[in-house]
Design a protein around this motif. Sequence first.
Motif, mmCIF file in Angstrom:
data_model
loop_
_atom_site.group_PDB
_atom_site.id
_atom_site.type_symbol
_atom_site.label_atom_id
_atom_site.label_comp_id
_atom_site.label_asym_id
_atom_site.label_seq_id
_atom_site.Cartn_x
_atom_site.Cartn_y
_atom_site.Cartn_z
ATOM 1 N N ILE A 365 0.867 -1.182 0.000
ATOM 2 C CA ILE A 365 0.000 0.000 0.000
ATOM 3 C C ILE A 365 0.902 1.228 0.000
ATOM 4 C CG2 ILE A 365 -1.325 1.358 1.684
ATOM 5 C CD1 ILE A 365 -2.998 -1.069 2.198
ATOM 6 N N TYR A 366 0.558 2.238 -0.767
ATOM 7 C CA TYR A 366 1.370 3.458 -0.776
ATOM 8 C C TYR A 366 1.399 4.085 0.613
ATOM 9 C CZ TYR A 366 2.856 8.236 -1.418
ATOM 10 O OH TYR A 366 3.510 9.433 -1.280
ATOM 11 N N SER A 367 2.603 4.434 1.027
ATOM 12 C CA SER A 367 2.799 5.054 2.328
ATOM 13 C C SER A 367 3.603 6.329 2.102
ATOM 14 C CB SER A 367 3.557 4.045 3.197
ATOM 15 O OG SER A 367 4.125 4.641 4.322
ATOM 16 N N GLU A 368 3.002 7.460 2.438
ATOM 17 C CA GLU A 368 3.697 8.727 2.164
ATOM 18 C C GLU A 368 4.928 8.863 3.058
ATOM 19 O OE1 GLU A 368 1.672 12.693 1.224
ATOM 20 O OE2 GLU A 368 2.331 12.909 3.308
ATOM 21 N N ARG A 369 6.055 9.207 2.464
ATOM 22 C CA ARG A 369 7.286 9.368 3.236
ATOM 23 C C ARG A 369 7.708 10.837 3.241
ATOM 24 N NH1 ARG A 369 6.872 7.075 6.325
ATOM 25 N NH2 ARG A 369 8.908 6.405 7.017
ATOM 26 N N PRO A 370 7.928 11.366 4.437
ATOM 27 C CA PRO A 370 8.280 12.783 4.550
ATOM 28 C C PRO A 370 9.518 13.128 3.716
ATOM 29 C CG PRO A 370 7.958 11.790 6.717
ATOM 30 C CD PRO A 370 7.890 10.676 5.733
ATOM 31 N N GLY A 371 9.468 14.260 3.056
ATOM 32 C CA GLY A 371 10.650 14.740 2.314
ATOM 33 C C GLY A 371 10.706 14.281 0.875
ATOM 34 N N THR A 372 9.906 13.270 0.507
ATOM 35 C CA THR A 372 9.959 12.785 -0.881
ATOM 36 C C THR A 372 9.225 13.763 -1.810
ATOM 37 O OG1 THR A 372 7.960 11.493 -0.517
ATOM 38 C CG2 THR A 372 10.049 10.337 -0.216
#
Length: 473
Positions: A365-372
């Motif tokens: 599942i897509y997981s938002e990663r800080p800074g990307t």
Amino acid sequence: MELFTDKTIDETRQGEAFSSKENQENTFSRKFFIESYGCAMNFSDSEIIASILNSNGYGSTKFEEDADLIFLNTCSIREKAELTIRKRLTEFRKLKKKRPGLLIGVLGCMAERIKGKLLEEEKLVDIVVGPDAYRTLPLLINEAESGTKAVNVLLSRDETYADISPIRLNSNGVSAFVSIMRGCNNMCSFCVVPFTRGRERSRDIESIINECKDLFSQGYKEVTLLGQNVDSYNWVDHVNGTVADFAILLEKVAQISPTLRIRFSTSHPKDITDNVLFTMRKYDNICKYIHLPVQSGSTRILQLMNRTYTREWYLGKVKRIKEIMPECAISADIIAGFCTEEEKDHQDTLGIMREAAYEFSYMFIYSERPGTLAAKRYYDDVDIDTKKRRLAEIIELQNKLSFESNTKDIGKHSEVLIEGDSKRSDAHWVGRNSQNKVVVFEKDPLKQFKKGDYAIVEITDYTQATLFGRIIR
Ligand code: SAH
Ligand code: SF4
Ligand code: F3S
């Protein structure tokens, strides 16, 4: 990059111990315990860390209760991976109360992403070290022993640990990982790796070949060449003025011995060349298996992901692989519910899976990663229930495709490298064939096979995850 078949990697955890002679002699007064999370690169890094610590007088222990130093080699790829580490850290609180001298270190990608802030957020942590700073571990341990918390998260443009001989941890004595490059320059918009592992750099070809030769002379029969993007391997020898690309490296490793198997991971579809495919075809000992992450089947989503290929271009690559090596197995990584993904994009993903007919997939599942880039530019706008439903549909389809692929193996004769006793019964061997499929077969009392031998097995039965067979020779 992900090489384990039954779990997503960031949930994989292993306590590790030396298999080396030094450790058996147990001559070290100070002991460390290391636990690895994430991809194969991290597991391979833990073997480099073990070597650095070993040379500085620290022996490993399998038991956290016996350790003076506890290290978690961490992963940041999805939020869940980091939550697993945070939870694991809380488990060390009691231990630390009982043994005030105990030092806790966070290593790897999460250390790099969160940096010194980890010390504020997780009070029991004493040491924070990023993936390019492991050589400084002994100094940092000294610092922490004298009561100062220690951090080194400097990234490097040239560190490859080429001169360090990894100490094989939890090894089956048959297969080993060999790191050929570090970092990644690709900037896929969802991915934290370029931030945690820095710029791409290739390791000296001679040191790779020597490590593989050394492994073979110790009895290993399979090496997996590791990098985030192995097809962009590029070693420039400034002394001789020569350049080696991945096809050249593959060929050199294949020439070590016809009984040394070669695997590699991961290939970015944009970089895998015909030269690599022809080299694979030329050598029987290069396994006919390519991990070719697609991420999505929708060209619009692929563009937002910054993958630099379209659906058609990817399918063209799959076709080319099958033209050159019809027997080659292909697997993928797939992300469900990336920003702005609609139902028709999801259908495109299901469609590309059917067309490519993947033997396996690693599905997330897509997981938002800080800074990307994705976190900065797009909204994470697919709700969690839709993400979960799409992932379930992707998994269901993959199970069906794996089953169909295994159906076609009935009656085939497969060369299997024996890795050990089957988990279910020691009357059976387990190993993998060239296509990376797990094969289980009954031991034959008349044929004296052992771990590390090759057996020709006729496939007689299967499930979606495993082939079963009988020894032919
Ligand atoms: N270098 C490899 C992938 C390394 S990360 C490659 O390019 O193929 C392994 C996989 O994790 C990726 O292929 C992707 O499918 C998944 N992944 C990476 N970032 C993610 C994120 N933010 N959310 C969900 N899955 C992610
Ligand atoms: Fe991440 Fe893309 Fe690099 Fe793979 S190629 S590590 S997915 S940025
Ligand atoms: Fe690997 Fe996780 Fe780092 S997948 S490169 S350990 S973020």
